[in-house]
Design a protein around this motif. Structure first.
Motif, short mmCIF file in Angstrom:
data_model
loop_
_atom_site.label_atom_id
_atom_site.label_comp_id
_atom_site.label_asym_id
_atom_site.label_seq_id
_atom_site.Cartn_x
_atom_site.Cartn_y
_atom_site.Cartn_z
N MET A 64 -106.67 13.21 -45.50
CA MET A 64 -106.65 14.13 -44.36
C MET A 64 -107.45 13.61 -43.17
N SER A 65 -108.47 12.82 -43.43
CA SER A 65 -109.34 12.33 -42.35
C SER A 65 -108.97 10.93 -41.88
N ASN A 66 -107.82 10.41 -42.34
CA ASN A 66 -107.40 9.06 -41.97
C ASN A 66 -106.79 9.07 -40.56
N ASP A 67 -107.51 8.49 -39.60
CA ASP A 67 -107.04 8.49 -38.21
C ASP A 67 -105.75 7.69 -38.03
N THR A 68 -105.55 6.65 -38.84
CA THR A 68 -104.36 5.81 -38.70
C THR A 68 -103.08 6.63 -38.87
N LEU A 69 -103.11 7.58 -39.81
CA LEU A 69 -101.91 8.37 -40.09
C LEU A 69 -101.56 9.33 -38.96
N MET A 172 -97.52 0.87 -44.37
CA MET A 172 -97.79 -0.42 -45.01
C MET A 172 -99.20 -0.91 -44.66
N ALA A 173 -99.56 -0.78 -43.38
CA ALA A 173 -100.90 -1.20 -42.96
C ALA A 173 -101.98 -0.37 -43.66
N ASP A 174 -101.73 0.93 -43.78
CA ASP A 174 -102.70 1.81 -44.45
C ASP A 174 -102.85 1.43 -45.93
N GLN A 175 -101.74 1.16 -46.61
CA GLN A 175 -101.79 0.85 -48.03
C GLN A 175 -102.41 -0.52 -48.31
N LEU A 176 -102.22 -1.46 -47.38
CA LEU A 176 -102.76 -2.81 -47.58
C LEU A 176 -104.14 -2.98 -46.95
N GLY A 177 -104.62 -1.94 -46.26
CA GLY A 177 -105.94 -2.02 -45.64
C GLY A 177 -106.01 -2.95 -44.46
N LYS A 178 -104.92 -3.04 -43.70
CA LYS A 178 -104.86 -3.93 -42.54
C LYS A 178 -104.67 -3.13 -41.26
N SER A 179 -104.85 -3.81 -40.12
CA SER A 179 -104.70 -3.17 -38.82
C SER A 179 -103.24 -2.91 -38.50
N VAL A 180 -102.95 -1.70 -38.01
CA VAL A 180 -101.58 -1.38 -37.60
C VAL A 180 -101.15 -2.26 -36.43
N GLY A 181 -102.08 -2.54 -35.51
CA GLY A 181 -101.76 -3.40 -34.37
C GLY A 181 -101.35 -4.79 -34.81
N ASP A 182 -102.07 -5.36 -35.79
CA ASP A 182 -101.70 -6.69 -36.31
C ASP A 182 -100.34 -6.64 -37.02
N MET A 183 -100.08 -5.55 -37.73
CA MET A 183 -98.80 -5.40 -38.42
C MET A 183 -97.66 -5.32 -37.41
N TYR A 184 -97.87 -4.58 -36.33
CA TYR A 184 -96.86 -4.49 -35.27
C TYR A 184 -96.62 -5.85 -34.62
N GLN A 185 -97.72 -6.53 -34.33
CA GLN A 185 -97.61 -7.83 -33.66
C GLN A 185 -96.87 -8.84 -34.54
N ILE A 254 -105.60 -2.70 -25.63
CA ILE A 254 -106.08 -1.65 -24.73
C ILE A 254 -106.12 -0.31 -25.44
N ALA A 255 -105.12 -0.07 -26.31
CA ALA A 255 -105.02 1.21 -27.00
C ALA A 255 -104.85 0.97 -28.50
N THR A 256 -105.33 1.91 -29.29
CA THR A 256 -105.08 1.88 -30.73
C THR A 256 -103.66 2.41 -30.97
N PRO A 257 -103.07 2.17 -32.14
CA PRO A 257 -101.73 2.71 -32.42
C PRO A 257 -101.67 4.24 -32.27
N THR A 258 -102.72 4.93 -32.64
CA THR A 258 -102.73 6.39 -32.49
C THR A 258 -102.70 6.77 -31.01
N GLU A 259 -103.51 6.08 -30.20
CA GLU A 259 -103.50 6.34 -28.75
C GLU A 259 -102.17 5.95 -28.13
N GLY A 260 -101.59 4.81 -28.60
CA GLY A 260 -100.29 4.40 -28.11
C GLY A 260 -99.22 5.43 -28.44
N GLY A 261 -99.29 6.00 -29.64
CA GLY A 261 -98.34 7.04 -30.02
C GLY A 261 -98.48 8.28 -29.15
N ALA A 262 -99.71 8.65 -28.84
CA ALA A 262 -99.94 9.81 -27.98
C ALA A 262 -99.39 9.56 -26.58
N MET A 263 -99.60 8.34 -26.04
CA MET A 263 -99.04 8.02 -24.73
C MET A 263 -97.52 8.01 -24.78
#
Length: 506
Positions: A64-69, A172-185, A254-263
């Motif tokens: 519930m407290s996972n910001d990535t999700l 996938m990034a959450d399950q593997l413990g990696k950055s969503v930005g790196d996964m996107y890139q 410049i933005a995290t994936p969560t911030e990018g999603g909000a934008m």
């Protein structure tokens, strides 16, 4: 019997979970029920301590407290607003006019619009349904082969699986413990390459089966010259700007994936408002669908946490690791077996189930073998993309069947999907053969100017003085100031000299 259960608890739990899924029991409840049931059995047999389930509240609160999700509802909402505001229809009409004079022009338009929708929506269902409703009747009207048309629509819709901002890459990034930005890139180049493979297949069909992909007749090409140019600019520039706003800011840090999603969600609302297609009913539908999908994902993740608590408690992860690391061929053998396993499981499980059940078991083994987890995650994502296209259980095929005209047979949809499943398998092979397609930018070496490096060594009072940690007594109070040694100066100079020497020897 008791001894057998104690010695084989991990494979029994795994087999039971697979059995529950195969009979069609809801995934979230199958995972949670298995975890609790076998956890109680493990406590009764003395394998697990009675305090096992005291860890459950913390694990569930961790979900519930996972910001990535948080990125999941943002990107889902963005995609639904864009899909229901008519962006797909406008893009298909415009790109269809651009490619109209070419054989296969409509097919090219569907593929490119599918890629653009994937980069703005990230939701496979939205892409396939909207493309099926809009483009399939047009393609059939102008004489396209039914199997090819349905295959192109289903395949281009599944690009949302691998093209950032894909939901599965977030998970996938959450399950593997990696950055969503790196996964996107890392996923961007493979996604573009897969799109080009689809285009290449249509070009081959246009060469060897020209009657399957006729050009648009002259009377259908109503836009020409400056009108077509202006239409292309006004239709294509806003979604491209939105893609840059979302993905560009994430890639540049410049933005995290969560911030990018909000934008992105805000940008989608502005675009719908500018098209005068934003209404309360559209907003309500998008919010309800977003809430349903997000709840679905969170419930599966909670169930997976309950299951993994018991499975890890009986050393199930070690059982999986020993099973896979003992394969012949080392790293290559592991990759072959894992990809074949995921490909076969994709006939029965969708990508959410595979991401929450299989990936957490495979990630530690891959890491133990020295495999880059970003590359491994994207490799699995491309492989799991076939789960949408597998006849007869592919969800993209079900989505397309639900909106296709009655004249289109289900067998046509199935046969049309097979060439694109083969293309996706080829893409998996290319990623294994050329991992730098994913890692080339992530491996970029960070250059450090050693002349500008400052090392701050904290003072220590050990042994007296605190002047660079010396063991002797501090200087006398009346000693000249210039004679006092600079704290840590010798140690700092020695470290910098060593770093410079290592840099020269490279």
């Amino acid at each position: 019997m008791t001894e057998f259960l104690i010695n084989n608890m991990a494979p029994i739990i795994f087999a039971s979970m697979v059995l529950f899924l195969l009979v069609g029991f809801p995934v979230a409840f199958a995972l949670a029920a298995n975890g609790i049931f076998f956890g109680l059995i493990g406590i009764e047999l003395g394998l697990l301590g009675p305090q096992l389930f005291q860890a459950l509240p913390d694990r569930i609160f961790g979900v519930m407290s996972n910001d990535t999700l948080l990125a999941i509802p943002f990107f889902t909402f963005m995609g639904l607003i864009l899909e229901r505001s008519g962006m797909a229809e406008d893009l298909l009409d415009t790109i269809g006019q651009l490619f109209g004079p070419l054989r296969g022009g409509l097919a090219f338009a569907v593929i490119f619009v599918g890629a653009l929708l994937a980069a703005t929506t990230g939701v496979v269902a939205a892409s396939v349904i909207s493309m099926g409703l809009i483009s399939l009747p047009i393609m059939l009207r102008y004489g396209y082969n039914t199997k090819l048309a349905t295959g192109i629509i289903a395949a281009s819709g599944t690009l949302a699986q691998i093209m950032p901002p894909s939901l599965v890459l977030i998970i996938m990034a959450d399950q593997l413990g990696k950055s969503v930005g790196d996964m996107y890139q890392g996923a961007f180049i493979p996604a573009v390459a897969l799109t080009m493979l689809y285009v290449g297949y249509v070009i081959l069909v246009a060469i060897f089966r020209p009657k399957w992909v006729p050009a648009l007749p002259v009377e259908a090409r109503v836009l020409r010259g400056s009108k077509l140019l202006m239409r292309a600019l006004t239709t294509m520039v806003p979604p491209l700007m939105l893609i840059f706003l979302v993905l560009g800011t994430i890639f540049m840090g410049i933005a995290t994936p969560t911030e990018g999603g909000a934008m992105g969600a805000t940008g989608a609302l502005i675009m719908a408002l500018a098209r005068r297609r934003l209404s309360m009913s559209l907003l309500k539908q998008a919010m309800e669908s977003t809430a349903k999908l997000t709840t679905f994902v969170i419930f599966i993740l909670v169930g997976a946490r309950v299951f993994s608590l018991t499975f890890y408690g009986v050393d199930g992860h070690r059982w999986v690791e020993h099973l896979l690391t003992g394969l012949p061929g080392g790293e290559v053998g592991f990759l072959i077996v894992v990809n074949v396993l995921v490909f076969l499981l994709a006939f029965f499980l969708d990508f959410f189930e595979l991401s929450f059940i299989v990936v957490p078991l495979l990630g530690p083994v891959a890491q133990a073998l020295g495999i880059d987890l970003i590359w491994f995650g994207i490799l699995l994502a491309v492989n799991m993309q076939t789960s949408f296209m597998h006849p007869p259980f592919g969800f993209a095929l079900f989505f397309l069947r639900s909106v296709a005209p009655a004249s289109v047979k289900t067998t046509d949809i199935y046969w049309g999907a097979i060439p694109f499943v083969c293309i996706q398998v080829i893409m998996v092979g290319m990623l294994i053969a050329f991992p730098q397609r994913v890692t080339f930018n992530l491996d970029a070496k960070v250059k450090v100017d050693l002349d500008k490096v400052e090392i701050d060594i904290p003072k220590s009072d050990y042994g007296g003085g605190g002047y660079g940690g010396g063991y002797g007594a501090p200087p006398a109070p009346d000693a000249p100031q210039q004679e006092r040694p600079k704290p840590g100066a010798a140690a700092t100079d020695a470290i910098l000299e060593m770093l410079k020497e290592q840099e020269k020897n490279k």
